[in-house]
Scaffold this active site. Structure first.
Site, short mmCIF file in Angstrom:
data_model
loop_
_atom_site.label_atom_id
_atom_site.label_comp_id
_atom_site.label_asym_id
_atom_site.label_seq_id
_atom_site.Cartn_x
_atom_site.Cartn_y
_atom_site.Cartn_z
N ASP A 297 34.13 44.06 42.90
CA ASP A 297 34.95 45.28 43.00
C ASP A 297 34.13 46.57 42.90
O ASP A 297 34.60 47.63 43.31
CB ASP A 297 36.02 45.29 41.91
CG ASP A 297 37.09 44.23 42.13
OD1 ASP A 297 37.20 43.74 43.27
OD2 ASP A 297 37.79 43.89 41.17
N GLU B 130 44.29 45.22 47.81
CA GLU B 130 45.45 44.50 47.28
C GLU B 130 46.26 45.31 46.28
O GLU B 130 47.44 45.03 46.04
CB GLU B 130 45.02 43.18 46.63
CG GLU B 130 44.12 43.35 45.42
CD GLU B 130 43.69 42.02 44.83
OE1 GLU B 130 44.49 41.07 44.86
OE2 GLU B 130 42.56 41.94 44.33
N HIS C 220 39.80 34.64 48.34
CA HIS C 220 38.59 34.27 47.60
C HIS C 220 37.36 34.08 48.47
O HIS C 220 36.25 33.92 47.93
CB HIS C 220 38.86 33.01 46.78
CG HIS C 220 39.76 33.26 45.61
ND1 HIS C 220 41.12 33.39 45.74
CD2 HIS C 220 39.49 33.46 44.30
CE1 HIS C 220 41.65 33.63 44.55
NE2 HIS C 220 40.69 33.68 43.67
N GLN D 52 35.91 36.30 49.81
CA GLN D 52 35.09 37.47 49.50
C GLN D 52 34.15 37.23 48.33
O GLN D 52 33.16 37.94 48.17
CB GLN D 52 35.99 38.67 49.19
CG GLN D 52 36.83 39.12 50.37
CD GLN D 52 38.00 39.99 49.94
OE1 GLN D 52 37.88 41.20 49.89
NE2 GLN D 52 39.13 39.37 49.63
N ARG E 68 42.32 45.24 42.96
CA ARG E 68 43.64 45.48 42.38
C ARG E 68 43.78 46.89 41.83
O ARG E 68 44.83 47.50 41.93
CB ARG E 68 43.91 44.45 41.28
CG ARG E 68 45.36 44.33 40.87
CD ARG E 68 45.63 43.01 40.21
NE ARG E 68 45.46 41.91 41.14
CZ ARG E 68 45.46 40.63 40.79
NH1 ARG E 68 45.60 40.30 39.52
NH2 ARG E 68 45.31 39.69 41.69
N ARG F 149 18.94 33.26 36.67
CA ARG F 149 17.54 32.86 36.91
C ARG F 149 16.58 33.86 36.28
O ARG F 149 15.59 33.49 35.62
CB ARG F 149 17.30 32.76 38.41
CG ARG F 149 15.87 32.50 38.85
CD ARG F 149 15.84 32.39 40.37
NE ARG F 149 14.51 32.17 40.90
CZ ARG F 149 13.68 33.13 41.28
NH1 ARG F 149 14.04 34.41 41.14
NH2 ARG F 149 12.50 32.84 41.79
#
EC number: 2.7.1.11
Length: 332
Positions: A128, A223, A262, A264, A172, A21
């Site tokens: 992340d 994870e 997902h 998150q 990860r 936007r």
């Protein structure tokens, strides 16, 4: 410069729409045509473009995900694929590109700038928060709050049944999201890739807590933790399940495992992410108008900054060990 393009790439992050936007409306304010590119670099190769106007981005600042859609594109990693993208951009008259995404997206932006000769500016959009040269990335704050909200709900049932819960979060290669959510959510233990841990020590800490009268515990696990655990991403062989099983065996405590997954990435972005995305989007357009290229917009010490994309990619962002220590102190 008369026409620019904007795309989102890689994993989606709340606040990407706010950034889109801002790019569109700032571009229009400066007299530019702004072209939306669907499905990231795949859309760049396929020429999946459409001219955007102010109405194209109406009522999206509060929406998660990305209206431009996102996809990973192996073809763009090839020279042939990039030449296809260049041909499409030239046919469309795109003279500059704004890329919203994480490190993989930025590698693509670097190729666009250096190899294809089209000025490109990167906006960090990843939950992340693992990119250097910025304190925060778009989506991090929302994802962190999503985790905290989930922890709060888990605590209710964990207390009722006197259980230990192992909760796996995304991350990860980076533990920023897990660490900050764990600190703010009061997790009893936080396990992240950057800091070694011993499950015997974790188990002893949990047992002592229950001996003091605690009724539950929350263990937050990124994870990407430890090579000593299974790397099979099948949910039944997740590292969190391996850790949960070992903790149950070492402590005798009833243990449950939850993979947040997902969830998150979704949800309406927080005010912080909306503001950050709005400021970064506007700055990206201004950089293109100033003939800058291969730059990333960052946010350091409450100010917008810029750095070379190559610098952001080459540096490894370090978690603050003092924060990790504080989280451990407060959880005792």
């Amino acid at each position: 410069m008369k026409k620019i393009g904007v795309l989102t790439s890689g994993g989606d992050a709340p606040g990407m729409n706010a950034a889109i936007r801002s790019v569109v409306r700032t571009g229009i304010y400066h007299g530019l045509d702004v072209v939306g590119i669907r499905r990231g670099y795949a859309g760049l190769i396929e020429g999946d473009f459409y001219l955007m106007d102010r109405g194209s981005v109406a009522d999206i600042i509060q929406r998660g995900g990305t209206i431009l859609l996102s996809a990973r594109c192996e073809e763009f990693k090839t020279e042939e694929g990039r030449q296809k993208a260049l041909k499409k951009m030239k046919e469309e008259g795109i003279e500059g590109l704004v890329v919203i995404g994480g490190d993989g997206s930025f590698r693509g932006a670097e190729k666009v700038s250096k190899e294809l000769g089209i000025p490109a500016i990167g906006i960090p959009g990843t939950i992340d928060n693992d990119l250097a040269c910025t304190d925060f990335t778009i989506g991090f704050d929302t994802a962190m709050n999503t985790i905290i909200d989930t922890i709060n709900k888990i605590r209710d049932t964990a207390t009722s049944h006197e259980r230990t819960f192992v909760v796996e979060t995304m991350g990860r290669r980076s533990g920023f999201l897990t660490l900050m959510a764990g600190l703010a959510g009061g997790a009893e233990s936080i396990l992240i890739p950057e800091i070694d841990f011993d499950l015997d020590d974790v188990s002893q800490k949990l047992k002592k807590g229950y001996e003091r009268g605690k009724l539950h515990s929350i263990i937050l696990v990124a994870e990407g933790v430890g090579d000593d655990f299974s790397t099979n991403r099948d949910i039944n062989h997740s590292k969190a399940f391996v850790i949960g099983k070992q903790i149950a065996e070492k402590t005798g405590l009833e243990t449950r495992v939850i993979i947040l997954g997902h969830i998150q990435r979704g949800g309406s972005p927080t005010a912080m992410d909306r503001i950050l995305a709005s400021r970064m989007g506007s700055k990206a357009v201004e950089l293109l108008l100033a003939s800058e290229s291969n730059k990333m917009v960052g946010y350091v010490n409450n100010k917008l900054v810029t750095c070379d994309i190559s610098e952001a990619l080459s540096k490894e962002k370090q978690v603050e060990k003092d924060v990790y220590k504080l989280a451990n102190i407060l959880s005792m």
